[in-house]
Design a protein around this motif. Sequence first.
Motif, PDB file in Angstrom:
ATOM      1  N   ASP A  60      -3.833  -3.671   5.613  1.00  0.00           N
ATOM      2  CA  ASP A  60      -5.033  -2.913   5.302  1.00  0.00           C
ATOM      3  C   ASP A  60      -5.694  -3.497   4.050  1.00  0.00           C
ATOM      4  N   ILE A  61      -7.026  -3.461   4.010  1.00  0.00           N
ATOM      5  CA  ILE A  61      -7.748  -3.918   2.826  1.00  0.00           C
ATOM      6  C   ILE A  61      -7.724  -2.807   1.777  1.00  0.00           C
ATOM      7  N   TYR A  73     -17.853   6.771  -4.368  1.00  0.00           N
ATOM      8  CA  TYR A  73     -16.840   6.039  -3.621  1.00  0.00           C
ATOM      9  C   TYR A  73     -17.444   4.812  -2.958  1.00  0.00           C
ATOM     10  N   CYS A  74     -16.709   3.727  -2.996  1.00  0.00           N
ATOM     11  CA  CYS A  74     -17.066   2.568  -2.180  1.00  0.00           C
ATOM     12  C   CYS A  74     -16.210   2.597  -0.918  1.00  0.00           C
ATOM     13  N   GLN A  75     -16.683   1.939   0.130  1.00  0.00           N
ATOM     14  CA  GLN A  75     -15.963   1.875   1.403  1.00  0.00           C
ATOM     15  C   GLN A  75     -16.235   0.527   2.059  1.00  0.00           C
ATOM     16  N   PRO A  85      -8.183  -0.839   9.555  1.00  0.00           N
ATOM     17  CA  PRO A  85      -8.821   0.443   9.263  1.00  0.00           C
ATOM     18  C   PRO A  85      -9.794   0.336   8.096  1.00  0.00           C
ATOM     19  N   ARG A  86     -10.911   1.026   8.213  1.00  0.00           N
ATOM     20  CA  ARG A  86     -11.837   1.076   7.098  1.00  0.00           C
ATOM     21  C   ARG A  86     -11.182   1.806   5.948  1.00  0.00           C
ATOM     22  N   VAL A  90     -10.008   8.219   8.278  1.00  0.00           N
ATOM     23  CA  VAL A  90      -8.964   8.650   9.211  1.00  0.00           C
ATOM     24  C   VAL A  90      -9.063   7.946  10.558  1.00  0.00           C
ATOM     25  N   SER A  91     -10.247   8.001  11.184  1.00  0.00           N
ATOM     26  CA  SER A  91     -10.337   7.494  12.545  1.00  0.00           C
ATOM     27  C   SER A  91     -11.793   7.323  12.946  1.00  0.00           C
TER      28      SER A  91
END
Lengths: 106, 119
Positions: free
Chosen positions: A1-2, A87-89, A95-96, B48-49
């Motif tokens: 995961d990143i 928040y950054c994303q 998964p994101r 989550v999804s």
Amino acid sequence: DIQMTQSPSTLPASVGDRVTITCWASQNINSWLAWYQLKPGKAPKFLIYKASSLETGVPSRFSGSGSGTEFTLTISSLQPDDFATYYCQQYNSYPRTFGQGTKLEI
Amino acid sequence: EVQLLESGGALVQPGGSLRLSCAASGFTFSRFSMGWVRQTPGKGLEWVSVITGNGRETYYATSVKGRFTISRDNSKSTVYLQMNSLRVEDTALYFCAKDDVRGGSLDSWGQGTLVTVSS
């Protein structure tokens, strides 16, 4: 995961200040980064997509920059309504993942 | 105007199950991927999804893979999150969100529904 890491976790500031929040990705995510604002009891607000593109209706005092692994969110002149958690994303891959958040406080 | 209304949050015991729903309106539901994001006091926002518009592809966070299942009913403009084998650490406010048409970011969010896992 990143992994996404934001700094600082808390940022004391005053109305009128120029503030910058930094977000690092654990690997190259190109420009696939978004920023959100979260206030207690409210739905998160979408601010910026593709690292630097402002969502429609978001005030121009917000700006984003960066690519690869390092990104910034800048608010040029803080307004009372801007005191919130940001928040950054990354959405380069699944998964994101989100950063841990930066709380702007007076 | 896009509206997302989550429901189904409750108090549940560890090991239990719960199904969350998100009713959408104001856009052509089947054209957009839909996702779930949760907020915990200690960890902030956690993705989550997500499920694609036609429902053929689903993706999950490592922390919920194998326990949670996302699905959608395009005829009802509703997305679901079936949560099994719930753990105390799943306690959170669960948000439903719509994928941006440009892909990947989340441009509209609901107000959230609270899930508490406790004995």
